[in-house]
Design a protein around this motif. Structure first.
Motif, PDB file in Angstrom:
ATOM      1  N   ARG A 132      -8.726  53.236  74.382  1.00  0.00           N
ATOM      2  CA  ARG A 132      -9.148  54.481  75.005  1.00  0.00           C
ATOM      3  C   ARG A 132      -9.396  55.590  73.971  1.00  0.00           C
ATOM      4  NH1 ARG A 132      -7.055  57.721  80.160  1.00  0.00           N
ATOM      5  NH2 ARG A 132      -5.877  55.854  80.622  1.00  0.00           N
TER       6      ARG A 132
ATOM      7  N   TYR B 164     -12.975  57.526  73.595  1.00  0.00           N
ATOM      8  CA  TYR B 164     -13.163  58.980  73.673  1.00  0.00           C
ATOM      9  C   TYR B 164     -13.727  59.535  72.372  1.00  0.00           C
ATOM     10  CZ  TYR B 164     -10.453  59.266  78.060  1.00  0.00           C
ATOM     11  OH  TYR B 164      -9.997  59.138  79.341  1.00  0.00           O
TER      12      TYR B 164
ATOM     13  N   VAL C 232      -7.817  64.754  78.148  1.00  0.00           N
ATOM     14  CA  VAL C 232      -9.044  65.508  78.415  1.00  0.00           C
ATOM     15  C   VAL C 232      -8.810  66.494  79.553  1.00  0.00           C
ATOM     16  CG1 VAL C 232     -10.682  63.804  77.515  1.00  0.00           C
ATOM     17  CG2 VAL C 232      -9.924  63.631  79.878  1.00  0.00           C
TER      18      VAL C 232
END
Length: 174
Positions: free
Chosen positions: A26, A30, A61
């Motif tokens: 992840r 990102y 985020v």
């Protein structure tokens, strides 16, 4: 998951046709702005009010932003339907929720990156106990009040959720 950090979770990387092209952690997804998959679930209570919450300040985020959807990213190999139910139950803090109904899918491209976003809806008549690690405030808002809060700009909304909300409003209007 245990001690594995969110940044280490492996996600499917997809192309502009939403076909899986590989996997990556992840954090890398990102950082590199790789296309991936997310689910958005609008939860309504027995009175038709919409679950609205503020994200915790520790989120990767859009920390401390408001959202009118629960949901999140799909793990590697996960399908949208499975993720919709898993994320809705996790974020609402319930079990035994009915399967969220799929509505439509769109490619979000904006602040935060780009991802395929599958919008679902579900009725939740169970008492909710949202995950403290994800949600630091929540309520059920009547549709009219939600519409007003979005229109007046007094709350910072997550941009992907805001786009999904606008598309959902248009979808429901036919």
């Amino acid at each position: 998951m245990g001690s594995v950090s969110a940044a280490d979770e492996v996600l499917d990387v997809v192309d502009r046709d939403d076909r899986v092209t590989g996997q990556a952690p992840r954090g890398e997804v990102y950082a590199r702005g790789l296309l991936h998959r997310c689910v958005f679930v609008q939860a309504r209570d027995a009175r038709g009010r919409v679950f609205v919450h503020r994200r915790t300040a520790s989120k990767l985020v859009f920390p401390a932003y408001y959202d009118m959807f629960v949901g999140g990213v799909l793990g590697a190999g996960e399908d949208y339907a499975g993720a919709a139910l898993r994320e809705a139950e996790e974020e609402l803090g319930v079990s035994g929720l009915e399967q969220p109904a799929p509505l439509f899918k769109f490619l979000y491209e904006g602040p935060g990156g780009a991802w395929w976003s599958y919008v679902h809806e579900v009725r939740c008549e169970l008492p909710v106990t949202p995950q403290a690690s994800e949600v630091d405030w929540h309520t059920w808002l009547p549709q009219e009040e939600l519409d007003r809060r979005v229109a007046d700009g007094s709350w910072p909304w997550v941009p992907d959720g805001l786009e999904a909300y606008r598309r959902l409003t248009a979808y429901r209007a036919g």
